[in-house]
Design a protein around this motif. Structure first.
Motif, PDB file in Angstrom:
ATOM      1  N   VAL A   1      -4.050   2.766  -2.845  1.00 36.56           N
ATOM      2  CA  VAL A   1      -4.179   3.573  -4.167  1.00 36.56           C
ATOM      3  C   VAL A   1      -5.760   4.013  -4.172  1.00 36.56           C
ATOM      4  CG1 VAL A   1      -4.253   3.502  -6.780  1.00 36.56           C
ATOM      5  CG2 VAL A   1      -2.254   2.232  -5.263  1.00 36.56           C
ATOM      6  N   ARG A   2      -6.672   3.263  -3.801  1.00 36.20           N
ATOM      7  CA  ARG A   2      -8.170   3.718  -3.845  1.00 36.20           C
ATOM      8  C   ARG A   2      -8.149   4.915  -2.994  1.00 36.20           C
ATOM      9  NH1 ARG A   2     -12.322   0.597  -5.730  1.00 36.20           N
ATOM     10  NH2 ARG A   2     -11.706  -1.510  -6.330  1.00 36.20           N
TER      11      ARG A   2
ATOM     12  N   ASP B   1     -11.217  -8.789  -3.062  1.00 39.80           N
ATOM     13  CA  ASP B   1     -10.314  -9.155  -4.257  1.00 39.80           C
ATOM     14  C   ASP B   1      -9.060  -8.156  -4.385  1.00 39.80           C
ATOM     15  OD1 ASP B   1     -12.151 -11.269  -4.653  1.00 39.80           O
ATOM     16  OD2 ASP B   1     -13.182 -10.026  -6.058  1.00 39.80           O
ATOM     17  N   ASP B   2      -8.920  -7.035  -3.427  1.00 40.91           N
ATOM     18  CA  ASP B   2      -7.987  -6.170  -3.660  1.00 40.91           C
ATOM     19  C   ASP B   2      -6.928  -6.486  -2.564  1.00 40.91           C
ATOM     20  OD1 ASP B   2      -9.409  -5.004  -5.734  1.00 40.91           O
ATOM     21  OD2 ASP B   2      -9.950  -3.158  -4.574  1.00 40.91           O
ATOM     22  N   SER B   3      -5.527  -6.121  -2.837  1.00 35.73           N
ATOM     23  CA  SER B   3      -4.620  -6.164  -2.035  1.00 35.73           C
ATOM     24  C   SER B   3      -4.442  -5.140  -1.308  1.00 35.73           C
ATOM     25  CB  SER B   3      -2.986  -6.319  -2.862  1.00 35.73           C
ATOM     26  OG  SER B   3      -3.023  -5.245  -3.532  1.00 35.73           O
ATOM     27  N   ILE B   4      -3.642  -5.249  -0.128  1.00 33.79           N
ATOM     28  CA  ILE B   4      -3.539  -3.824   0.619  1.00 33.79           C
ATOM     29  C   ILE B   4      -2.971  -2.626  -0.419  1.00 33.79           C
ATOM     30  CG2 ILE B   4      -2.154  -2.635   2.552  1.00 33.79           C
ATOM     31  CD1 ILE B   4      -4.566  -4.492   3.539  1.00 33.79           C
ATOM     32  N   ASP B   5      -2.385  -2.987  -1.015  1.00 34.00           N
ATOM     33  CA  ASP B   5      -1.628  -1.878  -1.951  1.00 34.00           C
ATOM     34  C   ASP B   5      -2.656  -1.378  -2.791  1.00 34.00           C
ATOM     35  OD1 ASP B   5       0.808  -2.210  -0.886  1.00 34.00           O
ATOM     36  OD2 ASP B   5       1.878  -3.011  -2.729  1.00 34.00           O
ATOM     37  N   ASP B   6      -3.436  -2.262  -3.225  1.00 30.15           N
ATOM     38  CA  ASP B   6      -4.676  -1.457  -4.104  1.00 30.15           C
ATOM     39  C   ASP B   6      -5.766  -0.803  -3.373  1.00 30.15           C
ATOM     40  OD1 ASP B   6      -3.786  -3.281  -6.312  1.00 30.15           O
ATOM     41  OD2 ASP B   6      -4.930  -4.777  -5.814  1.00 30.15           O
ATOM     42  N   ILE B   7      -5.857  -1.162  -2.064  1.00 26.41           N
ATOM     43  CA  ILE B   7      -6.909  -0.347  -1.294  1.00 26.41           C
ATOM     44  C   ILE B   7      -6.090   1.087  -1.021  1.00 26.41           C
ATOM     45  CG2 ILE B   7      -8.151  -0.161   0.747  1.00 26.41           C
ATOM     46  CD1 ILE B   7      -8.241  -3.168   0.586  1.00 26.41           C
TER      47      ILE B   7
ATOM     48  N   MET C   1     -10.406  -1.816   5.516  1.00 26.59           N
ATOM     49  CA  MET C   1     -11.101  -1.839   4.588  1.00 26.59           C
ATOM     50  C   MET C   1     -11.121  -3.192   3.742  1.00 26.59           C
ATOM     51  SD  MET C   1     -10.961   1.979   3.118  1.00 26.59           S
ATOM     52  CE  MET C   1     -12.361   1.806   2.051  1.00 26.59           C
ATOM     53  N   THR C   2     -10.367  -4.096   4.242  1.00 27.43           N
ATOM     54  CA  THR C   2      -9.984  -5.254   3.352  1.00 27.43           C
ATOM     55  C   THR C   2     -11.314  -6.309   3.298  1.00 27.43           C
ATOM     56  OG1 THR C   2      -9.515  -6.388   5.393  1.00 27.43           O
ATOM     57  CG2 THR C   2      -7.729  -5.615   4.110  1.00 27.43           C
ATOM     58  N   MET C   3     -12.183  -5.840   3.963  1.00 22.41           N
ATOM     59  CA  MET C   3     -13.605  -7.078   3.984  1.00 22.41           C
ATOM     60  C   MET C   3     -14.288  -6.182   2.928  1.00 22.41           C
ATOM     61  SD  MET C   3     -13.427  -9.365   5.985  1.00 22.41           S
ATOM     62  CE  MET C   3     -15.209 -10.132   6.083  1.00 22.41           C
ATOM     63  N   ASP C   4     -14.140  -5.034   2.679  1.00 22.86           N
ATOM     64  CA  ASP C   4     -14.949  -4.354   1.760  1.00 22.86           C
ATOM     65  C   ASP C   4     -14.498  -4.459   0.148  1.00 22.86           C
ATOM     66  OD1 ASP C   4     -16.278  -2.979   3.580  1.00 22.86           O
ATOM     67  OD2 ASP C   4     -14.995  -1.207   3.867  1.00 22.86           O
ATOM     68  N   TYR C   5     -13.249  -4.745   0.236  1.00 18.04           N
ATOM     69  CA  TYR C   5     -12.510  -5.254  -1.047  1.00 18.04           C
ATOM     70  C   TYR C   5     -11.931  -6.561  -1.277  1.00 18.04           C
ATOM     71  CZ  TYR C   5     -13.615  -0.251  -1.705  1.00 18.04           C
ATOM     72  OH  TYR C   5     -14.249   1.074  -1.814  1.00 18.04           O
TER      73      TYR C   5
END
Length: 252
Positions: free
Chosen positions: A151-152, A143-149, A137-141
């Protein structure tokens, strides 16, 4: 000079309290985080140590207040004081109140540092799945790091898959709708599990009319990780315990 020494002692005690609290944090499960934690981990601590340190700090504060009272003439103790102290005869009342509040809040926080509770929460969390989903899902977010995603994904999982919000429980016998009838004291087993009160609900089906008990838990009771249902209090406590385990996986 004495005041300077007391201030230094108070500061030292405050630092010890902070170190004791940090020492009670769970050991990270992430290998890298574990290595870092092993290097910087403070000495082991206990609730008893923290309570004793807080008591020492309170005693020093009380001694300081007594010294000030002895140095001031009677009737002039609060002559130059404004605020809440003007309405009470002894500022140590506020010191005790502060200490009591501190210890209660500290105890509430430490509930979520219970090793058995955190192990239970982490064992039920599909953390590997969250990381796999985050990688895709890195392309969807962007501006977010892996850790941020991660947590999502954890937030989504907790709300939609893991915990069930209950306004009115279904009938324990036939699963039909129920109506609230009041509250009763918890049974011995319910109290042992951490329930403070038990709400009761009556089945709306004429052929059933079963009374369903719905224990309410004010703390992070281990049984909540079995039932995985509740309302605001249960939701908040289980979520807090679950999110506390995130730190043990090295997620920042």
């Amino acid at each position: 000079m004495d005041q300077s020494k007391d201030a230094k002692r108070n500061q030292d005690l405050a630092q010890q309290l902070a170190a004791q609290f940090i020492a009670m944090r769970p050991t990270p499960r992430n290998p890298v985080a574990s290595s870092s934690a092993a290097t910087h981990a403070p000495a082991a601590a206990s609730n008893t140590n923290i309570t004793q340190l807080a008591a020492q700090l309170s005693q020093l504060l009380g001694q300081g207040a007594s010294t000030e009272k002895e140095q001031q003439p009677q009737g002039e103790l609060f002559a130059s004081t404004t605020g809440p102290f003007t309405s009470v005869p002894d500022p140590s009342i506020y010191e005790k109140e502060f200490t009591d509040v501190y210890l209660n809040v500290n105890a509430s926080v430490l509930r979520f540092e219970d090793r058995e509770l955190l192990d239970l929460a982490s064992d039920q969390m599909p953390i590997d799945k969250f990381f796999e989903e985050a990688e895709s899902m890195t392309m969807d977010y962007p501006d977010d790091s892996i850790d941020d995603i991660v947590v999502r994904r954890l937030l989504h999982w907790f709300k939609n898959d893991y915990f069930t919000w209950v306004n009115q429980p279904p009938c324990a016998r036939c699963q039909a709708k129920t109506t609230a009838t009041g509250a009763v004291a918890p049974s011995a087993q319910e109290r042992q599990d951490g329930a403070g009160i038990v709400e009761t609900y009556k089945c709306t089906q004429d052929g059933c009319l079963e009374i369903t008990r719905f224990p309410r838990y004010g703390g992070a009771s281990k049984i909540l990780f079995q039932t995985r249902r509740g309302r605001c209090g249960e939701w908040a406590n289980v979520r807090s315990a679950t999110f506390t385990t995130v730190d043990s996986f090295g997620i920042r």
